[in-house]
Enzyme design. Sequence first.
Site, mmCIF file in Angstrom:
data_model
loop_
_atom_site.group_PDB
_atom_site.id
_atom_site.type_symbol
_atom_site.label_atom_id
_atom_site.label_comp_id
_atom_site.label_asym_id
_atom_site.label_seq_id
_atom_site.Cartn_x
_atom_site.Cartn_y
_atom_site.Cartn_z
ATOM 1 C CG ASP A 112 -1.987 1.074 1.208
ATOM 2 O OD1 ASP A 112 -2.193 1.680 0.023
ATOM 3 O OD2 ASP A 112 -2.736 1.528 2.240
ATOM 4 N NE ARG A 253 -0.246 11.521 5.489
ATOM 5 C CZ ARG A 253 -0.953 10.031 5.494
ATOM 6 N NH1 ARG A 253 -0.384 9.466 6.037
ATOM 7 N NH2 ARG A 253 -1.903 10.032 4.358
ATOM 8 C CG ASP A 255 -2.006 6.016 7.489
ATOM 9 O OD1 ASP A 255 -2.043 6.810 6.419
ATOM 10 O OD2 ASP A 255 -2.341 4.918 7.488
ATOM 11 C CD GLU A 297 -4.836 10.238 5.536
ATOM 12 O OE1 GLU A 297 -5.234 9.951 4.621
ATOM 13 O OE2 GLU A 297 -4.981 9.032 6.427
ATOM 14 C CG ASP A 367 -4.217 8.623 -0.295
ATOM 15 O OD1 ASP A 367 -3.534 7.408 -0.547
ATOM 16 O OD2 ASP A 367 -4.115 8.790 0.927
ATOM 17 N NE ARG A 490 -4.458 4.556 -3.037
ATOM 18 C CZ ARG A 490 -4.421 4.033 -1.808
ATOM 19 N NH1 ARG A 490 -4.628 4.537 -1.086
ATOM 20 N NH2 ARG A 490 -4.198 2.797 -1.592
HETATM 21 C C1 GLC Z 1 -4.005 6.827 4.207
HETATM 22 C C2 GLC Z 1 -2.962 6.759 3.410
HETATM 23 C C3 GLC Z 1 -3.260 5.950 2.212
HETATM 24 C C4 GLC Z 1 -3.407 4.299 2.633
HETATM 25 C C5 GLC Z 1 -4.329 4.427 3.674
HETATM 26 C C6 GLC Z 1 -4.103 3.039 4.771
HETATM 27 O O1 GLC Z 1 -5.224 7.196 3.978
HETATM 28 O O2 GLC Z 1 -3.015 8.219 2.838
HETATM 29 O O3 GLC Z 1 -2.463 6.098 0.996
HETATM 30 O O4 GLC Z 1 -3.856 3.735 1.769
HETATM 31 O O5 GLC Z 1 -4.081 5.489 4.859
HETATM 32 O O6 GLC Z 1 -2.909 3.091 5.507
#
Ligand code: GLC
Length: 614
Positions: A112, A253, A255, A297, A367, A490
């Site tokens: 990912d 950040r 996540d 985020e 993303d 993405r």
């Molecule tokens: C956040 C990240 C994304 C990822 C997801 C799971 O949204 O920006 O890229 O797929 O978390 O970790």
Amino acid sequence: MKNKKNKDVISSILRDLYGHLPGFDLWLAKIFEIINVSVNQRPQYLLDLDNIRETTDRDWYLKPDMMAYMCYADRFAGDFKGVEKKIPYLKKLGVTYLHLLSALKPRAGHNDGGFAVADYYATNPKYGSMDDLENLTGTLKKNGISPCIDFVFNHTAMDHVWAQKAIAGDPYYKDFYYFFDDETVPQEYENSLNEVLPETSPGNFTYFEETKSWVWTTFYYYQWDLNYKNPNVFTEMLKAMLSLANKGIQVFRLDATAYLWKKKGTNCLNLPETHKLLQVFRAAISLAAPAVCLKAEAIVGARYISKYLGDREGKKPECQLSYHNALMAALWDSLATGNVLRMSGMLKSLPPKPLGTSWITYLRCHDDIGWGALTDDRKASWAASREDLHKLNDFYEGKTEGSFARGQAFQVSCKDVFHGTNGTLASLAGLEKAMDSGNDADINTAILRIMMLYKIIFSFGGIPLLFMGEEIGLFNDYAYNKLDPVADARWLHRPALPDKNQKEGIKLRNIRRKIFYGIQKMTQLRKKQPLLHADVPTIILDSGNSHTFAFVRKYRAGLFLVLANFSSETQRIPSEFATKNGLSMPLIEQFTDAGYDLSQGLTLTPYHCIWLKA
Ligand code: GLC
């Protein structure tokens, strides 16, 4: 005094969350011990930074000189050492904050884009060692750039040692995750959950033959959600965060922030316990490494995002920073429709953010553009319907007549959730299509769109963030799935920066320069504007024309007004706009130094944005 307050927050919230468990007091003492050890191990240069940021530079992340850039080290410059060599490039652009994506060790194979972390104490081997990262953070600091990394704390990779021990049957580690013997309970949860990746990873649980059980996997099957009801998970994640803070990371950040706590019968998003956990992480980091900021985020509906900045009075602080994903999606909506009413309505309906916090304002990131932020579960008047969202997707896929965009829909097949659109800024804003047509007028129009969007995120109220390659208008990478046919879509908008020596036509070179120096100019102007400090409120105005967006930043006698025409036609802002909003004084445009008198009304050419100062 401040330390006492933070300690009290930590004790009381943790007692609230975990106080009912046996051995709580001993466990709490261990948490404070971890914080003490971390302070004792903190390098002197970071202690000095803590001291400065606690005394003379408390608002460092709110200042108008902040400008952020995010990149994958390999796609930007090869590796961590390469990034170090490219610091002059970043400085030229005016960057003061660098987000290094996928910096920690991900699982091998699909991961990912680095968001399946296998070890929080090791770096991504593609980019270099922990020593290399530490050298890089030190050099960045010396150059006035604050390093940021992702702290993926909702889930670990299934390859993480905790998950591996859980798979081997260790009950201590099994309790780090959510295991279910059969599908009954997952199904009960599933009834009220959304799906994040309905096409590539449907559902929120995965069956593993090896353990003969179901595991909570909100994202991909290899990303196992952590069980924060277990205090040991909190302990381990806090330890990891503090250790990384001592490697020179200045911004974490956080996540997938919105997903931390789970509760049956809810969508397990934005739950009160999630906010409590953030308050404790904030208090702990403020104690152990006060120079560090947390960034949420939380890609959630517009009215939920400001909660991640804490309460309005600043009594329960959470993250200092948060992505303004609703503004981002609304800007793309307005660009497609040429109409700003939804954006203005939505922004007006949001509560003001608390003092001492800042948005991250951005146009694109790694993303997709998530359109969900434009819907609202209370059916606000500005909210987009599913039909509106489909129209947006079609527009950005280039399917609508007159569309300038070249994007691709992402995870939109499911009937209940609506994800979004992939594509780089330049491809979505029309530059790719215009370049293919070779039509100079279209190329200039596309650049105007890009610059208008930038002028808004550079003045709206927060740290503007650029995704790597935007500064030179990189197009979609259509070859992203050549080597891996099931690569996450993405990757379309994550192209590598071209080699310096790569030959390119003069036309393209000129376009790249125009964008790069346009942004550089914006950074330089922004720096000099005290009214662009994040604590100065942003007030959305009704411009009297549905195609033109207007907002003002006001502090004492000062005033900074931004006007932007989102349509492809010239637009007139009526003279009543000035009278109604007390804007009849002489104003100076900051890019051109031209004088403006709004009491006469104003004409704005297509995609034109102006910064006016009283
Ligand atoms: C956040 C990240 C994304 C990822 C997801 C799971 O949204 O920006 O890229 O797929 O978390 O970790």
